[in-house]
Design a protein around this motif. Structure first.
Motif, PDB file in Angstrom:
ATOM      1  N   PHE A  81       3.546   2.288   9.358  1.00  0.00           N
ATOM      2  CA  PHE A  81       4.139   2.972   8.202  1.00  0.00           C
ATOM      3  C   PHE A  81       5.016   4.160   8.608  1.00  0.00           C
ATOM      4  O   PHE A  81       5.405   4.966   7.763  1.00  0.00           O
ATOM      5  CB  PHE A  81       3.030   3.426   7.246  1.00  0.00           C
ATOM      6  N   GLU A  82       5.260   4.270   9.921  1.00  0.00           N
ATOM      7  CA  GLU A  82       6.144   5.308  10.462  1.00  0.00           C
ATOM      8  C   GLU A  82       5.714   6.707  10.024  1.00  0.00           C
ATOM      9  O   GLU A  82       6.515   7.515   9.535  1.00  0.00           O
ATOM     10  CB  GLU A  82       7.595   5.041  10.049  1.00  0.00           C
TER      11      GLU A  82
ATOM     12  N   MET B 165       0.846  -1.193   0.000  1.00  0.00           N
ATOM     13  CA  MET B 165       0.000   0.000   0.000  1.00  0.00           C
ATOM     14  C   MET B 165       0.883   1.245   0.000  1.00  0.00           C
ATOM     15  O   MET B 165       1.769   1.373   0.829  1.00  0.00           O
ATOM     16  CB  MET B 165      -0.912   0.001   1.241  1.00  0.00           C
ATOM     17  N   ASP B 166       0.652   2.173  -0.972  1.00  0.00           N
ATOM     18  CA  ASP B 166       1.492   3.364  -1.025  1.00  0.00           C
ATOM     19  C   ASP B 166       1.077   4.381   0.038  1.00  0.00           C
ATOM     20  O   ASP B 166       0.024   4.266   0.669  1.00  0.00           O
ATOM     21  CB  ASP B 166       1.481   3.989  -2.422  1.00  0.00           C
ATOM     22  N   LYS B 167       1.940   5.379   0.220  1.00  0.00           N
ATOM     23  CA  LYS B 167       1.751   6.347   1.298  1.00  0.00           C
ATOM     24  C   LYS B 167       0.443   7.101   1.184  1.00  0.00           C
ATOM     25  O   LYS B 167      -0.245   7.346   2.190  1.00  0.00           O
ATOM     26  CB  LYS B 167       2.932   7.319   1.311  1.00  0.00           C
ATOM     27  N   GLN B 168       0.055   7.492  -0.036  1.00  0.00           N
ATOM     28  CA  GLN B 168      -1.167   8.261  -0.223  1.00  0.00           C
ATOM     29  C   GLN B 168      -2.401   7.461   0.176  1.00  0.00           C
ATOM     30  O   GLN B 168      -3.323   7.992   0.800  1.00  0.00           O
ATOM     31  CB  GLN B 168      -1.281   8.710  -1.689  1.00  0.00           C
TER      32      GLN B 168
ATOM     33  N   VAL C  12      -0.124  13.258   8.544  1.00  0.00           N
ATOM     34  CA  VAL C  12      -1.574  13.146   8.381  1.00  0.00           C
ATOM     35  C   VAL C  12      -2.203  14.516   8.160  1.00  0.00           C
ATOM     36  O   VAL C  12      -3.061  14.695   7.291  1.00  0.00           O
ATOM     37  CB  VAL C  12      -2.216  12.465   9.615  1.00  0.00           C
ATOM     38  N   ASP C  13      -1.760  15.508   8.928  1.00  0.00           N
ATOM     39  CA  ASP C  13      -2.301  16.868   8.783  1.00  0.00           C
ATOM     40  C   ASP C  13      -1.999  17.435   7.399  1.00  0.00           C
ATOM     41  O   ASP C  13      -2.849  18.045   6.747  1.00  0.00           O
ATOM     42  CB  ASP C  13      -1.711  17.793   9.849  1.00  0.00           C
ATOM     43  N   CYS C  14      -0.767  17.219   6.937  1.00  0.00           N
ATOM     44  CA  CYS C  14      -0.354  17.768   5.642  1.00  0.00           C
ATOM     45  C   CYS C  14      -1.089  17.112   4.482  1.00  0.00           C
ATOM     46  O   CYS C  14      -1.206  17.707   3.406  1.00  0.00           O
ATOM     47  CB  CYS C  14       1.155  17.602   5.457  1.00  0.00           C
ATOM     48  N   PHE C  15      -1.586  15.903   4.699  1.00  0.00           N
ATOM     49  CA  PHE C  15      -2.336  15.213   3.651  1.00  0.00           C
ATOM     50  C   PHE C  15      -3.623  15.965   3.320  1.00  0.00           C
ATOM     51  O   PHE C  15      -4.162  15.858   2.227  1.00  0.00           O
ATOM     52  CB  PHE C  15      -2.664  13.786   4.095  1.00  0.00           C
TER      53      PHE C  15
ATOM     54  N   SER D 169      -4.913   8.289   3.247  1.00  0.00           N
ATOM     55  CA  SER D 169      -6.350   8.391   2.995  1.00  0.00           C
ATOM     56  C   SER D 169      -7.128   7.513   3.968  1.00  0.00           C
ATOM     57  O   SER D 169      -8.172   7.916   4.500  1.00  0.00           O
ATOM     58  CB  SER D 169      -6.650   7.984   1.547  1.00  0.00           C
ATOM     59  N   LYS D 170      -6.604   6.306   4.220  1.00  0.00           N
ATOM     60  CA  LYS D 170      -7.276   5.390   5.144  1.00  0.00           C
ATOM     61  C   LYS D 170      -7.218   5.912   6.573  1.00  0.00           C
ATOM     62  O   LYS D 170      -8.204   5.827   7.325  1.00  0.00           O
ATOM     63  CB  LYS D 170      -6.617   4.006   5.064  1.00  0.00           C
TER      64      LYS D 170
END
Length: 238
Positions: A39-40, A1-4, A46-49, A8-9
């Motif tokens: 995923f460290e 699973m990629d970072k994005q 999370v906020d920046c996402f 999102s999850k």
């Protein structure tokens, strides 16, 4: 699973963690924390996402009134803003864009406000040039007086939208995002023009004429199919 996808999850889990169902909320928070640990990822990640960017074409050498309009639209929605300049080798032309950076849909609203006000100001400049300044023949004097009219117009529009400061946490997140993603950004004052004392005195009247016209500007929004309503109401949204 990629970072994005992970982010999102996590975002969905954190939203569920606010559920009124205590068991559901606890499970969602537990899952979010587990994903962040596996995923460290930090809270900052999370906020920046949730931070988005929107941009519009912009002039390569902005005048003070253009810089003020960008600043006003950015602050109205708690956005950071910057101007990106680059040379296009394909067209052999210098190009520039203004970017608005903020949480959720705020950059979209700031961009919309900038677009709408820019169109109205261009129309007001054209009308003023062809009426009040139609006898001004020297191009340098004409542009100086038009710019002063425009500066007054932008300041007159200020009553339409009020600044949205956001929470301290949001401001810290935006500051950290900008510092990490754009560490080399530099502040530069807009270009100012010189004029004789006589032209400056005449331009002072142009400024106040612009101020008066700007106070009559209209600004409504219809973003993502929303019903038209005064844009200033959105400045208080969470």
């Amino acid at each position: 699973m990629d970072k994005q996808k992970v982010l999102s999850k996590i975002k969905k889990c954190l939203a569920l963690s606010k559920s009124s169902n205590e068991h559901e909320a606890a499970q969602a928070l537990k899952q979010a924390q587990a994903l962040m640990r596996d995923f460290e990822l930090t809270e900052h990640d999370v906020d920046c996402f949730q931070i988005n960017e929107q941009h519009k074409p912009f002039t390569y050498r902005p005048s003070p009134w253009q810089a003020l309009l960008v600043q006003m639209c950015g602050k109205a929605f708690g956005c950071r803003y910057y101007i990106d300049k680059a040379w296009c080798f394909k067209t052999h032309q210098a190009k520039s864009k203004v970017h608005f950076v903020g949480l959720g849909e705020r950059p979209e609203l700031a961009t919309y406000a900038f677009d709408v006000l820019s169109r109205q100001l261009r129309a007001a400049r054209s009308e003023y040039k062809n009426t009040a300044l139609k006898r001004v023949r020297v191009q340098k004097n004409l542009m100086y007086r038009l710019d002063e009219f425009s500066l007054g117009w932008v300041q007159g529009v200020n009553h339409l939208i009020t600044s949205f400061a956001g929470t301290v946490e949001e401001q810290e997140t935006l500051d950290l995002y900008m510092k990490q993603k754009y560490p080399n950004l530099k502040s530069k004052a807009p270009t100012t023009k010189n004029a004789t004392t006589q032209i400056k005195e005449q331009a002072e009247r142009d400024f106040y004429n612009g101020l008066s016209e700007g106070e009559g500007a209209q600004l409504h929004q219809a973003v993502q199919g929303a019903k038209q309503q005064p844009l200033q109401r959105l400045c208080n949204m969470d």
